[in-house]
Design a protein around this motif. Structure first.
Motif, short mmCIF file in Angstrom:
data_model
loop_
_atom_site.label_atom_id
_atom_site.label_comp_id
_atom_site.label_asym_id
_atom_site.label_seq_id
_atom_site.Cartn_x
_atom_site.Cartn_y
_atom_site.Cartn_z
N LYS A 82 1.37 2.52 -1.16
CA LYS A 82 -0.02 2.18 -0.83
C LYS A 82 -0.29 0.69 -1.02
N VAL A 83 0.21 0.14 -2.14
CA VAL A 83 -0.04 -1.28 -2.41
C VAL A 83 0.71 -2.16 -1.40
N MET A 84 1.97 -1.83 -1.12
CA MET A 84 2.71 -2.60 -0.12
C MET A 84 2.01 -2.54 1.23
N SER A 85 1.55 -1.37 1.59
CA SER A 85 0.86 -1.21 2.88
C SER A 85 -0.40 -2.06 2.93
N THR A 86 -1.12 -2.10 1.82
CA THR A 86 -2.34 -2.90 1.76
C THR A 86 -2.02 -4.38 1.89
N VAL A 87 -1.01 -4.84 1.17
CA VAL A 87 -0.60 -6.25 1.25
C VAL A 87 -0.18 -6.61 2.67
N LEU A 88 0.63 -5.76 3.27
CA LEU A 88 1.14 -6.06 4.61
C LEU A 88 0.03 -6.05 5.65
N ASP A 89 -0.94 -5.15 5.50
CA ASP A 89 -2.04 -5.08 6.47
C ASP A 89 -3.03 -6.22 6.31
N HIS A 90 -3.28 -6.62 5.07
CA HIS A 90 -4.29 -7.66 4.83
C HIS A 90 -3.72 -9.07 4.96
N GLU A 91 -2.46 -9.26 4.57
CA GLU A 91 -1.88 -10.60 4.60
C GLU A 91 -1.05 -10.87 5.84
N THR A 92 -0.66 -9.82 6.54
CA THR A 92 0.15 -9.91 7.77
C THR A 92 1.27 -10.94 7.66
N PRO A 93 2.20 -10.75 6.72
CA PRO A 93 3.31 -11.70 6.59
C PRO A 93 4.22 -11.65 7.80
N ASP A 94 4.92 -12.74 8.01
CA ASP A 94 5.86 -12.84 9.12
C ASP A 94 7.24 -12.31 8.74
N PHE A 95 7.52 -12.30 7.44
CA PHE A 95 8.83 -11.87 6.97
C PHE A 95 8.66 -11.28 5.57
N VAL A 96 9.48 -10.30 5.25
CA VAL A 96 9.41 -9.64 3.93
C VAL A 96 10.78 -9.73 3.27
#
Length: 323
Positions: free
Chosen positions: A85-99
């Motif tokens: 859930k936390v990773m999904s939130t970070v990825l959706d809100h911050e929209t990083p280009d690479f992980v």
């Protein structure tokens, strides 16, 4: 480098999400023309390439997720759900280009399964389903041997074990397995089944360390023009000592001199277990400038020995970040 009863797995995602915008906005203030970028990948040739996007380049770091920890309890699986859930939130809100998965993706020493890749796959799933490219390196728990909990030998006995491969309680070696999954197998499964993974098996002469490789990030207008190099080093632990060996240090030095001889291109270095020097500079609590510190009142769990990598990094002016 491990979960605690206060849900460290969730906090680790929040605290270890690193926003490298200042470093990775192309131009780096090092003499190249400014170019606001995003990331374009071509998985068929494992090449990272920038594309004009009107937004800064962001990397999300996820470390110490520890999927599969205490899987026989109610607490353990709940932490995996919360981490997703936390990773999904970070990825959706911050929209990083690479992980980047920065090690201890799983807690292998808690896994009674023959194929720990099942848990590894859960950990990378939020990134994969969003179509974001990623890379990973190993930590000290990812292929650690199974540790039998002492309380299993008390009056309470061995609990029911649920193994993802068959999803039934333990009834024999054919369902659960305590031998673990080696680094080589974990990396092979990630690479073979994920087109967006840019992870690599390192040079064979660096064995038993595995995740030693470099990724070039190229300009949007010139494929041959490097704008950054990202190095990944296996800092050991689990199936062998917690150390970056002198052979790895020399591999980095030779590779850096080969592809970046004049040190003009910024270099970013990633590994999991901190160098011993961090024990000298990190305060007991809080993170202080220049971004060195400790969280949750935990002491620095450093590598067992220093074999030369830090001396090499200090001498290279092109090294801008060591995470």
């Amino acid at each position: 480098m491990g979960k605690s009863s206060t849900h460290f797995s969730v906090r680790s995602v929040l605290n270890l999400y690193v926003h490298l915008q200042a470093v990775l906005t192309i131009g780096f203030a090092f003499g190249r023309p400014q170019e606001t970028i995003g990331l374009h990948t071509t998985p068929e040739n494992d090449h990272l390439r920038m594309r004009a996007a009107g937004a800064p380049f962001r990397i999300a770091l996820f470390a110490d997720l520890h999927f599969g920890e205490n899987a026989w309890t109610d607490w353990g699986p709940l932490q995996d759900v919360n981490s997703v859930k936390v990773m999904s939130t970070v990825l959706d809100h911050e929209t990083p280009d690479f992980v980047i998965y920065l090690g201890d993706v799983i807690t292998a020493n808690n896994m009674a399964v023959a194929n720990a890749s099942l848990y590894w796959d859960q950990a990378i799933s939020p990134t994969r389903v969003r179509g974001i490219p990623w890379a990973s390196i190993f930590g000290n728990h990812d292929d650690a041997p199974f540790e039998w909990p002492l309380d299993w030998f008390s009056n309470s006995g061995i609990p029911q074990l649920f193994c993802p491969a068959v999803n039934t309680s333990y009834s024999g070696e054919e369902e659960c397995d305590f031998r673990g999954t080696h680094r080589i197998e974990l990396m092979k499964k990630e690479i073979d089944y994920n087109v967006l993974s840019h992870s690599k098996n390192g040079p064979k002469d660096l064995w038993p360390s595995i995740s030693n490789y470099v990724l070039q990030v190229s300009s949007s207008h010139d494929r041959q023009m490097a704008v950054a190099y990202m190095y990944f080093l296996d800092s050991g632990g689990g199936s062998y000592p917690e150390v970056i060996s002198s052979a790895q240090a020399e591999w980095f030095r030779h590779k850096a001199e080969e592809i970046n001889p004049d040190s003009r291109v910024p270099e970013i270095i990633f590994w999991h277990i901190p160098s011993k020097v961090y024990k000298k500079v990190a305060p007991w609590f809080g993170v202080h400038r220049p971004c060195v510190g400790s969280i949750n009142k935990e002491s620095v769990a450093a590598q067992e020995a220093e074999m030369g990598i830090m001396k090499i990094l200090v001498k290279r002016t092109s090294v801008k970040v060591r995470s």
